[in-house]
Motif scaffolding. Structure first.
Motif, PDB file in Angstrom:
ATOM      1  N   CYS A 150     -94.218 -84.854  54.188  1.00 33.08           N
ATOM      2  CA  CYS A 150     -95.501 -84.439  54.765  1.00 33.08           C
ATOM      3  C   CYS A 150     -95.465 -82.930  54.974  1.00 33.08           C
ATOM      4  CB  CYS A 150     -95.749 -85.171  56.085  1.00 33.08           C
ATOM      5  SG  CYS A 150     -97.369 -84.851  56.804  1.00 33.08           S
ATOM      6  N   ARG A 151     -95.774 -82.183  53.899  1.00 36.65           N
ATOM      7  CA  ARG A 151     -95.652 -80.728  53.951  1.00 36.65           C
ATOM      8  C   ARG A 151     -96.707 -80.085  54.861  1.00 36.65           C
ATOM      9  NH1 ARG A 151     -92.651 -78.307  49.762  1.00 36.65           N
ATOM     10  NH2 ARG A 151     -93.253 -76.388  50.811  1.00 36.65           N
ATOM     11  N   ALA A 152     -97.885 -80.698  54.966  1.00 36.90           N
ATOM     12  CA  ALA A 152     -98.988 -80.070  55.697  1.00 36.90           C
ATOM     13  C   ALA A 152     -98.955 -80.434  57.176  1.00 36.90           C
ATOM     14  CB  ALA A 152    -100.316 -80.475  55.081  1.00 36.90           C
ATOM     15  N   ILE A 153     -97.827 -80.226  57.819  1.00 35.16           N
ATOM     16  CA  ILE A 153     -97.689 -80.535  59.236  1.00 35.16           C
ATOM     17  C   ILE A 153     -98.239 -79.366  60.046  1.00 35.16           C
ATOM     18  CG2 ILE A 153     -96.049 -80.956  61.099  1.00 35.16           C
ATOM     19  CD1 ILE A 153     -94.203 -82.204  59.020  1.00 35.16           C
ATOM     20  N   ASP A 154     -99.036 -79.670  61.064  1.00 40.39           N
ATOM     21  CA  ASP A 154     -99.573 -78.635  61.946  1.00 40.39           C
ATOM     22  C   ASP A 154     -98.986 -78.713  63.347  1.00 40.39           C
ATOM     23  OD1 ASP A 154    -101.550 -77.539  60.062  1.00 40.39           O
ATOM     24  OD2 ASP A 154    -102.475 -79.518  60.259  1.00 40.39           O
ATOM     25  N   VAL A 155     -98.621 -79.926  63.788  1.00 38.64           N
ATOM     26  CA  VAL A 155     -98.109 -80.113  65.146  1.00 38.64           C
ATOM     27  C   VAL A 155     -96.962 -81.114  65.110  1.00 38.64           C
ATOM     28  CG1 VAL A 155     -98.638 -80.846  67.501  1.00 38.64           C
ATOM     29  CG2 VAL A 155    -100.376 -79.657  66.158  1.00 38.64           C
ATOM     30  N   VAL A 156     -95.885 -80.775  65.823  1.00 41.23           N
ATOM     31  CA  VAL A 156     -94.784 -81.711  66.035  1.00 41.23           C
ATOM     32  C   VAL A 156     -94.693 -81.952  67.532  1.00 41.23           C
ATOM     33  CG1 VAL A 156     -92.336 -82.165  65.735  1.00 41.23           C
ATOM     34  CG2 VAL A 156     -93.572 -80.849  64.007  1.00 41.23           C
ATOM     35  N   ALA A 157     -94.997 -83.168  67.965  1.00 41.44           N
ATOM     36  CA  ALA A 157     -94.997 -83.510  69.391  1.00 41.44           C
ATOM     37  C   ALA A 157     -93.727 -84.266  69.763  1.00 41.44           C
ATOM     38  CB  ALA A 157     -96.228 -84.353  69.724  1.00 41.44           C
ATOM     39  N   ARG A 158     -93.446 -84.247  71.049  1.00 34.29           N
ATOM     40  CA  ARG A 158     -92.276 -84.941  71.602  1.00 34.29           C
ATOM     41  C   ARG A 158     -90.977 -84.472  70.936  1.00 34.29           C
ATOM     42  NH1 ARG A 158     -93.824 -86.281  76.464  1.00 34.29           N
ATOM     43  NH2 ARG A 158     -95.157 -88.110  76.630  1.00 34.29           N
ATOM     44  N   ALA A 159     -90.902 -83.196  70.579  1.00 34.91           N
ATOM     45  CA  ALA A 159     -89.716 -82.675  69.905  1.00 34.91           C
ATOM     46  C   ALA A 159     -88.643 -82.324  70.927  1.00 34.91           C
ATOM     47  CB  ALA A 159     -90.071 -81.438  69.082  1.00 34.91           C
ATOM     48  N   THR A 160     -87.415 -82.713  70.645  1.00 35.24           N
ATOM     49  CA  THR A 160     -86.273 -82.353  71.484  1.00 35.24           C
ATOM     50  C   THR A 160     -85.694 -81.023  70.986  1.00 35.24           C
ATOM     51  OG1 THR A 160     -84.645 -83.472  70.096  1.00 35.24           O
ATOM     52  CG2 THR A 160     -85.764 -84.792  71.794  1.00 35.24           C
ATOM     53  N   PRO A 161     -84.874 -80.334  71.799  1.00 38.03           N
ATOM     54  CA  PRO A 161     -84.258 -79.084  71.334  1.00 38.03           C
ATOM     55  C   PRO A 161     -83.484 -79.240  70.030  1.00 38.03           C
ATOM     56  CG  PRO A 161     -83.972 -79.322  73.692  1.00 38.03           C
ATOM     57  CD  PRO A 161     -84.564 -80.608  73.217  1.00 38.03           C
ATOM     58  N   THR A 162     -82.768 -80.351  69.876  1.00 36.11           N
ATOM     59  CA  THR A 162     -82.003 -80.573  68.650  1.00 36.11           C
ATOM     60  C   THR A 162     -82.937 -80.723  67.451  1.00 36.11           C
ATOM     61  OG1 THR A 162     -80.246 -81.656  69.910  1.00 36.11           O
ATOM     62  CG2 THR A 162     -80.298 -82.039  67.539  1.00 36.11           C
ATOM     63  N   GLN A 163     -84.031 -81.424  67.636  1.00 39.63           N
ATOM     64  CA  GLN A 163     -84.990 -81.604  66.552  1.00 39.63           C
ATOM     65  C   GLN A 163     -85.706 -80.292  66.223  1.00 39.63           C
ATOM     66  OE1 GLN A 163     -87.211 -84.774  68.361  1.00 39.63           O
ATOM     67  NE2 GLN A 163     -86.211 -86.358  67.143  1.00 39.63           N
ATOM     68  N   LYS A 164     -85.967 -79.479  67.250  1.00 43.08           N
ATOM     69  CA  LYS A 164     -86.598 -78.191  66.998  1.00 43.08           C
ATOM     70  C   LYS A 164     -85.687 -77.323  66.139  1.00 43.08           C
ATOM     71  CE  LYS A 164     -89.005 -76.674  70.341  1.00 43.08           C
ATOM     72  NZ  LYS A 164     -89.497 -76.073  71.604  1.00 43.08           N
ATOM     73  N   LEU A 165     -84.402 -77.352  66.441  1.00 45.06           N
ATOM     74  CA  LEU A 165     -83.435 -76.617  65.629  1.00 45.06           C
ATOM     75  C   LEU A 165     -83.396 -77.174  64.206  1.00 45.06           C
ATOM     76  CD1 LEU A 165     -81.081 -74.644  65.230  1.00 45.06           C
ATOM     77  CD2 LEU A 165     -79.576 -76.384  66.225  1.00 45.06           C
ATOM     78  N   ALA A 166     -83.419 -78.499  64.087  1.00 47.22           N
ATOM     79  CA  ALA A 166     -83.384 -79.118  62.760  1.00 47.22           C
ATOM     80  C   ALA A 166     -84.645 -78.775  61.956  1.00 47.22           C
ATOM     81  CB  ALA A 166     -83.247 -80.638  62.895  1.00 47.22           C
ATOM     82  N   LEU A 167     -85.782 -78.642  62.626  1.00 46.73           N
ATOM     83  CA  LEU A 167     -87.008 -78.245  61.940  1.00 46.73           C
ATOM     84  C   LEU A 167     -86.870 -76.852  61.340  1.00 46.73           C
ATOM     85  CD1 LEU A 167     -89.720 -79.538  64.453  1.00 46.73           C
ATOM     86  CD2 LEU A 167     -89.466 -80.275  62.082  1.00 46.73           C
ATOM     87  N   VAL A 168     -86.290 -75.936  62.112  1.00 49.15           N
ATOM     88  CA  VAL A 168     -86.073 -74.577  61.597  1.00 49.15           C
ATOM     89  C   VAL A 168     -85.202 -74.624  60.346  1.00 49.15           C
ATOM     90  CG1 VAL A 168     -85.096 -72.314  62.092  1.00 49.15           C
ATOM     91  CG2 VAL A 168     -86.355 -73.540  63.867  1.00 49.15           C
ATOM     92  N   GLN A 169     -84.104 -75.377  60.433  1.00 47.97           N
ATOM     93  CA  GLN A 169     -83.185 -75.460  59.298  1.00 47.97           C
ATOM     94  C   GLN A 169     -83.849 -76.120  58.096  1.00 47.97           C
ATOM     95  OE1 GLN A 169     -80.168 -77.628  61.430  1.00 47.97           O
ATOM     96  NE2 GLN A 169     -78.962 -75.778  61.860  1.00 47.97           N
ATOM     97  N   ALA A 170     -84.696 -77.117  58.349  1.00 55.03           N
ATOM     98  CA  ALA A 170     -85.363 -77.809  57.239  1.00 55.03           C
ATOM     99  C   ALA A 170     -86.334 -76.883  56.516  1.00 55.03           C
ATOM    100  CB  ALA A 170     -86.098 -79.044  57.772  1.00 55.03           C
ATOM    101  N   PHE A 171     -87.111 -76.109  57.260  1.00 55.03           N
ATOM    102  CA  PHE A 171     -88.043 -75.179  56.620  1.00 55.03           C
ATOM    103  C   PHE A 171     -87.293 -74.060  55.908  1.00 55.03           C
ATOM    104  CE2 PHE A 171     -91.277 -77.049  59.468  1.00 55.03           C
ATOM    105  CZ  PHE A 171     -92.297 -77.223  58.542  1.00 55.03           C
ATOM    106  N   GLN A 172     -86.184 -73.611  56.481  1.00 52.14           N
ATOM    107  CA  GLN A 172     -85.385 -72.590  55.805  1.00 52.14           C
ATOM    108  C   GLN A 172     -84.823 -73.127  54.495  1.00 52.14           C
ATOM    109  OE1 GLN A 172     -82.634 -71.656  58.978  1.00 52.14           O
ATOM    110  NE2 GLN A 172     -83.697 -69.759  59.484  1.00 52.14           N
TER     111      GLN A 172
END
Length: 822
Positions: free
Chosen positions: A539-561
């Protein structure tokens, strides 16, 4: 937040659910599990600083270059290299000390001491000495000293914004015993780094030190690292290639001059001249200088740069992961909508609300009420019944003198409506209003009151017979200018994603209000089992990620990188620290941000304005483009300089450049490279950039243009030397002609690349041409420089070289701009 379940063996046997540990149990736990060191102490010794500093390869290169110049007798250049090391040394030392400050900032949100029940009595001990199984007491306003289960307390509300980003207080309730651990949910946990707002809690410690959620964040920060930026790599490769070519060329030239029979002195002079002309010391110096300029220019845009290399990356950002609370929104509850019942106006409803609230509760909702109404005296308050999860309301009873008593209550709207005497149709109307506001991300509270006789009991909370006063809606408002900033980012091709720990409905409402997804944002909610990389891929067209934990937020950065995006992360809390550390650009909020977030992030937004991000990106892009223009100038000027210094001696002819000429030329090249390009303005609005991480410093097309223009300039210089030598038969005249062509080419290249849009560029071009005329046409000065004045026909050719170099460099400039935005 997601809590791991410890094994039953981790907790010692307890007599009752509210028993404390004995000294023996404490010692056994500490020997097995260690101290409660959530934030380890960082070394700040000078030896540690020096050890980290010597790992910087750029410093070794500058030191080697300075030594080489010293051996060649060029002590001014050697001193320049040594002075260029000072800002780099200072930057490395500062970054090391900042790491120590970051640790201190992380520790600032932890309890330094705790009241623990040990050996049957309460003791005040350092929080570091807590062990799993300890029972501690936490009162309103204090931070939890470790992670654990809440086993006693009523009306507990906790501020978890630093860990989850949730701006609203989180209600907590207790579990009866540690045996209930398997069935415990996040509402039963208290976490280190979060603050108790209301009530008094007893916490059974389960996780300590690095095993806490806060400790995991600290460990992520400590283990994170930043690799060299693409620009640093490109400069290092360019310098290494040019240095290798220069050194080989010097040896070859010296050998050929000896073979031609010119002798050792001539051979050594040829090699030294070529070395001075070819060694690329300007590149790291100009790079360091431009970083300093970038820091200053971004500071004027309210973006404080704490890590200078961030100046490079900020202009290449393609994806922004933004925290909601305190970044997109104000991070504070504000009373936004009044819905009084018939017979009351807004003031009357607010008066009922403040009678039901507690002025010293620490609850942000109560604080928002009193901010709207003003302070009141609590002298008439005779009884209160605090909020609990079971009742979902709180009540205060006030004395009305001769009029008797009055009860005022506030709480969940459905709870308040249930105790009021209302027709069913009217009740449904109010519930519909609650749903509408909830869908817009607002928190809705109901209010009611009831008159009571003077002799009524004060030990029981009134249950029925209330009069409905109305509803108040609270929201965390969007910051001014955010919607416009988001629109600019989207036009520029940047993908803006809001990452928050909030409920999806709240996040959706905020995203819609700021225009994410064109007003129809795509929202996902990550669970503990979700892999952010897989979610993004599907799902490339993501605009909002809700209920994200700190670990998941870090993983999101790494995934986009991993997908090639250059990621910027904005945030203000401890929960943002790992993502800020991992991101290509971490942007911390300066006004509301925690100290740890500000210390870790390479850029701090001084005004906490999302609009500043757009301004900083535009400034960073222009600065990066200006640096590229400066490097184009250096290449276009150095290429004919080096070729001229090598080609003429290789032909067996007298040297074209003497050391004194090289010094003259460097006095033109150095200030031009550093001053003519650093203040160039943007040529237009923020435009899309190429979405690629490992971008080359110059594209293949730009490299071909550099070789073409530099090659033509080299041919012009060599030809002008041969032409003048054949006409006048004197080396001095030939040198004057070649140097004139090189200097006007330098002025023409500067004019073409800068378009003369700044006074600095105009003055430098004028100074270059003036030095040329004075150095060649004044007989005394030209004799000192081993030159001869030129004739009118010579100056016509020199003028032609000026305009040709200017036009060709304008083409290179346009192709370079196309590389950045194409």
């Amino acid at each position: 937040m997601i809590y791991r379940r410890p094994s039953a063996k981790q907790l010692p046997a307890l007599e009752t659910p509210t028993s404390g540990l004995t000294t023996a149990q404490v010692e056994a736990q500490r020997n097995a599990l260690g101290f409660n060191d959530i934030v380890p102490q960082a070394s700040s010794s000078w030896w540690s600083i020096a050890r980290d500093t010597v790992r910087d390869p750029m410093l070794w290169f500058l030191a080697f270059t300075a030594g080489l110049f010293g051996l060649l007798g060029q002590f001014t250049e050697a001193l320049t290299m040594l002075l260029a090391m000072l800002p780099l040394l200072g930057m490395d030392a500062y970054l090391h000390l900042r790491t120590t400050a970051s640790s201190a900032g992380l520790a600032s949100r932890l309890a330094s001491s705790a009241r623990a029940l040990r050996d049957g009595r309460w003791q005040l001990i350092p929080a570091q000495q807590l062990v799993p199984g300890d029972l501690v007491e936490v009162v309103s306003g204090e931070y939890f000293p470790a992670d654990g289960l809440l086993v006693k307390g009523t009306g507990l509300q906790v501020d978890e914004s630093t860990l989850t980003g949730e701006s609203l207080p989180v209600s907590k309730h207790i579990v009866d015993a540690p045996e209930a651990l398997a069935a415990a949910t996040e509402e039963n946990w208290g976490a280190a780094g979060t603050r108790l707002l209301t009530g008094t809690a007893w916490l059974r410690i389960i996780w300590t030190g690095g095993d806490t959620r806060y400790g995991e964040i600290v460990r992520t920060v400590a283990e994170g690292s930043h690799e060299s930026t693409p620009l640093q790599k490109a400069i290092a490769q360019l310098v290494a290639i040019l240095l290798a070519v220069a050194l080989v060329g010097c040896v070859v030239l010296a050998a050929i001059r000896l073979w031609q029979g010119h002798g050792w002195i001539d051979a050594l002079l040829s090699a030294v001249t070529l070395a001075i002309a070819a060694i690329p010391e300007e590149f790291p110096v100009v790079y360091t200088f431009f970083l300093g300029v970038g820091v200053f220019r971004l500071a004027k845009k309210n973006a404080l740069v704490r890590r200078a290399v961030a100046v490079e990356n900020i202009g290449r950002v393609t994806c922004i992961l933004s925290d909601k609370t305190g970044t997109i929104t104000e991070g504070a509850l504000v009373l936004s909508h009044y819905m009084p019942a018939p017979g009351l106006d807004n003031h009357g409803l607010l008066q009922v609300a403040t009678f039901a609230a507690r002025q010293d509760s620490g609850d942000p909702l109560d604080q928002a009420l009193f901010k709207a109404f003003g302070t009141t005296s609590a002298s008439g308050r005779v009884a209160e019944f605090p909020f609990t999860e079971a009742r979902r309301r709180e009540t205060a009873i006030w004395s009305k003198d001769a009029a008797g008593l009055a009860a005022y209550t506030k709480g969940a709207p459905e709870t308040i409506l249930a105790i009021c005497e209302l027709p069913e149709l009217e009740r449904s109307h109010w519930l519909d209003a609650v749903n509408q506001h909830a869908q817009s991300g607002r928190k809705v509270i109901g209010f009611a009151w009831k008159t009571m006789p003077a002799g009524a009991t004060l030990t029981l909370e009134p249950e029925q017979g209330f009069q409905f006063a109305g509803l108040l809606a609270f929201e965390d408002p969007v910051r001014e200018g955010v919607r416009e900033a988001v629109a600019d980012c989207m036009v520029a091709g940047m993908h803006v994603i809001m990452v928050t720990g909030d409920h999806p409905a709240t996040a959706t409402a905020i995203a819609r209000s700021i225009g994410l997804g064109g007003g129809s944002p795509q929202v996902i909610t990550l669970t503990s089992e979700d892999d952010p990389a897989s979610v993004i891929a599907s799902c490339r067209a993501i605009d909002v990620v809700a209920r994200a934990t700190p670990t998941q937020k870090l993983a999101l950065v790494q995934a986009f990188q991993a997908q090639g995006e250059l990621v910027a992360v904005t945030g203000d809390g401890v929960n943002d620290v790992p993502a800020l550390r991992q991101a290509d650009i971490g942007l911390a909020m300066g006004e509301r941000g925690t100290r740890s977030a500000r210390e870790v992030a390479p850029v701090v937004l001084l005004d906490d304005n999302f609009r500043t991000i757009v301004d900083a990106v535009a400034e960073g892009r222009q600065l990066f483009q200006n640096l590229r223009l400066a490097f184009v100038y250096l290449l276009l000027v150095h290429l004919p300089l080096v070729i001229g210094a090598a080609a003429i001696p290789l032909m067996g002819l007298p040297l074209l450049f003497l050391p004194l000429h090289i010094v003259w030329l460097e006095l033109v090249i150095h200030p031009t490279a550093m001053m003519a390009f650093q203040d160039l303005p943007s040529s237009g609005p923020l435009a899309p950039v190429q979405h690629q991480r490992a971008t080359r410093f110059f594209s293949t097309e730009v490299w071909w243009w550099i070789v073409l223009v530099g090659g033509l300039a080299s041919v012009a210089i060599v030809w002008s030397y041969l032409y003048a030598l054949g006409t006048e038969k004197t080396v001095e005249h030939a040198r004057a002609m070649a140097i004139a062509v090189l200097l006007v080419s330098s002025a023409g290249i500067t004019s073409g690349l800068t378009r003369l849009r700044r006074a600095a560029a105009r003055w430098l071009v004028l100074g270059t041409l003036l030095s040329l005329v004075l150095g060649i046409q004044l007989p005394g000065l030209s004799h000192l420089l081993n030159l001869q004045p030129l004739h009118a026909s010579d100056w016509m050719l020199v003028t032609l070289a000026f305009f040709a170099s200017m036009l060709l460099s304008m083409v290179v400039s346009s192709r370079l701009k196309h590389q950045l935005t194409g």
